[in-house]
Scaffold this motif. Structure first.
Motif, short mmCIF file in Angstrom:
data_model
loop_
_atom_site.label_atom_id
_atom_site.label_comp_id
_atom_site.label_asym_id
_atom_site.label_seq_id
_atom_site.Cartn_x
_atom_site.Cartn_y
_atom_site.Cartn_z
N LEU A 65 5.23 7.43 31.95
CA LEU A 65 4.57 8.54 31.27
C LEU A 65 5.54 9.26 30.33
N GLN A 66 6.81 9.29 30.70
CA GLN A 66 7.80 9.92 29.83
C GLN A 66 7.96 9.14 28.53
N VAL A 67 7.83 7.83 28.61
CA VAL A 67 7.88 7.00 27.40
C VAL A 67 6.71 7.36 26.48
N LEU A 68 5.54 7.60 27.06
CA LEU A 68 4.39 8.03 26.25
C LEU A 68 4.72 9.30 25.48
N ASP A 69 5.32 10.24 26.17
CA ASP A 69 5.70 11.50 25.52
C ASP A 69 6.66 11.25 24.36
N ASP A 70 7.63 10.39 24.60
CA ASP A 70 8.67 10.14 23.59
C ASP A 70 8.09 9.52 22.32
N PHE A 71 7.06 8.70 22.47
CA PHE A 71 6.48 8.02 21.31
C PHE A 71 5.24 8.72 20.75
N GLY A 72 4.88 9.85 21.30
CA GLY A 72 3.78 10.62 20.73
C GLY A 72 2.40 10.28 21.24
N TYR A 73 2.30 9.51 22.31
CA TYR A 73 0.99 9.24 22.91
C TYR A 73 0.58 10.41 23.81
N PRO A 93 15.24 10.53 13.16
CA PRO A 93 14.47 11.44 12.32
C PRO A 93 13.26 10.72 11.72
N PRO A 94 12.14 11.42 11.52
CA PRO A 94 10.96 10.78 10.93
C PRO A 94 11.24 10.31 9.50
N GLN A 95 10.66 9.17 9.15
CA GLN A 95 10.84 8.60 7.82
C GLN A 95 9.57 8.82 6.99
N GLY A 96 9.73 8.93 5.67
CA GLY A 96 8.57 9.06 4.80
C GLY A 96 7.85 10.38 4.97
N SER A 97 6.52 10.34 4.87
CA SER A 97 5.70 11.54 5.00
C SER A 97 4.42 11.19 5.75
N ALA A 98 3.89 12.14 6.50
CA ALA A 98 2.74 11.83 7.35
C ALA A 98 1.85 13.03 7.59
N TRP A 99 0.60 12.74 7.86
CA TRP A 99 -0.39 13.73 8.32
C TRP A 99 -0.94 13.25 9.64
N ARG A 100 -0.74 14.04 10.67
CA ARG A 100 -1.30 13.70 11.98
C ARG A 100 -2.78 14.04 11.98
N SER A 105 0.86 -1.18 0.00
CA SER A 105 0.00 0.00 0.00
C SER A 105 0.90 1.23 0.00
N GLU A 106 0.54 2.20 -0.81
CA GLU A 106 1.37 3.41 -0.88
C GLU A 106 1.28 4.23 0.41
N LEU A 107 0.15 4.13 1.10
CA LEU A 107 -0.04 4.87 2.34
C LEU A 107 -1.03 4.13 3.21
N GLY A 108 -1.14 4.54 4.46
CA GLY A 108 -2.06 3.86 5.36
C GLY A 108 -2.22 4.61 6.67
N PHE A 109 -3.29 4.28 7.37
CA PHE A 109 -3.52 4.84 8.69
C PHE A 109 -2.84 3.95 9.72
N VAL A 110 -1.90 4.51 10.48
CA VAL A 110 -1.15 3.76 11.48
C VAL A 110 -1.09 4.57 12.77
N ALA A 111 -0.49 3.97 13.79
CA ALA A 111 -0.29 4.67 15.05
C ALA A 111 0.93 5.58 14.96
N LEU A 112 0.84 6.75 15.53
CA LEU A 112 1.97 7.68 15.52
C LEU A 112 3.22 7.02 16.11
N SER A 113 3.03 6.18 17.11
CA SER A 113 4.17 5.53 17.77
C SER A 113 4.95 4.62 16.83
N GLN A 114 4.31 4.16 15.75
CA GLN A 114 4.99 3.26 14.82
C GLN A 114 5.95 4.00 13.90
N VAL A 115 5.74 5.29 13.73
CA VAL A 115 6.58 6.06 12.81
C VAL A 115 7.37 7.16 13.52
N ARG A 116 7.23 7.23 14.84
CA ARG A 116 7.95 8.23 15.62
C ARG A 116 8.84 7.52 16.63
#
Length: 254
Positions: free
Chosen positions: A241-249, A196-203, A180-191
């Motif tokens: 909770l700090q881990v949540l912050d680091d992964f974007g939760y 550095p962030p890979q690819g391109s994304a829309w939050r 698939s060229e794109l998909g809806f995923v969890a922010l934590s999977q790409v952050r």
């Protein structure tokens, strides 16, 4: 009484030995989107308590079926709040232990730089053949993805292009492998923290779908395991909770 470095070291060794003597293992079922954060939390939990975790990751819906069938999980970290509540209602979990451990964030993501714009307009432009989502009937992130498509008025137009994965982890793999060229995923999977962030994304704006409240609960199999209760308490600690912050939760409300 004079306290020396040697006496402090001796006291620390005694405390460490005591913790080790009471250390236990906890069998934990963890929603696929939380695999990477849980790996870091597990390390911190073991360092702080001496307890160890045996972690299985997968879809929340699949874990529900396994628990009903007698799987010996002691703690469930779900991708929603309904599944833990259902297990408690059915007498398979301790209702009073249920608590939100993280607020999930949904992103539209592509491994290709520049394909996904910062406003998500690519969904209307149609410059792709396939879009991956997790199964909306069993995966909360998939349900949120469908709510987003409906809110944007493009659900019907994009229906023929949807590629459905069993879990958010499989939806992510569809995009990584190019199925698939794109998909809806969890922010934590790409952050990933420190990378550095890979690819391109829309939050995806939170107002386009229901909140993704991810709840944890003590299962009946872990009711007599103090390490299971210790894990639930640790999820509310500042290191977790700090881990949540680091992964974007988002942090749960207190």
């Amino acid at each position: 009484m004079r306290i020396t470095r040697r006496s402090l070291a001796t006291a620390w060794l005694i405390l460490a030995a005591a913790a080790s003597a009471h250390a236990a293992e906890v069998q934990v079922a963890v929603a696929a989107n939380f695999a990477s954060p849980m790996a870091r939390i597990a390390e911190a939990f073991t360092a702080a308590t001496g307890h160890t975790l045996k972690v299985s990751t997968g879809s929340t819906g699949k874990f529900y079926s396994q628990i009903v069938s007698g799987a010996p999980f002691e703690v469930l970290l779900a991708a929603d709040d309904q599944t833990p509540r259902r297990l408690a209602t059915e007498g398979r979990a301790v209702a009073a232990s249920q608590a939100t451990y993280a607020i999930g964030r949904l992103v539209l993501w592509s491994a290709t730089p520049g394909l996904v714009d910062e406003q998500g307009a690519v969904l209307r432009s149609g410059g792709f053949r396939h879009i991956a989502i997790a199964n909306p009937r069993t995966a909360p992130y998939g349900a949120a993805a469908m709510q987003t498509l409906r809110a944007l008025g493009v659900a019907d137009a994009l229906a023929p292009r949807l590629v459905t994965g069993e879990s958010i982890a499989q939806a992510y793999q569809f995009v990584v492998t190019g199925n698939s060229e794109l998909g809806f995923v969890a922010l934590s999977q790409v952050r990933a923290p420190g990378k550095p962030p890979q690819g391109s994304a829309w939050r995806v704006p939170a107002n386009l779908h229901d909140p993704i409240r991810q709840d944890a609960i003590l299962l009946k199999a872990g009711e007599r395991n103090p390490a299971a209760s210790a894990l639930l308490a640790f999820l509310k600690s500042e290191p977790a909770l700090q881990v949540l912050d680091d992964f974007g939760y988002g942090r749960p409300a207190r």
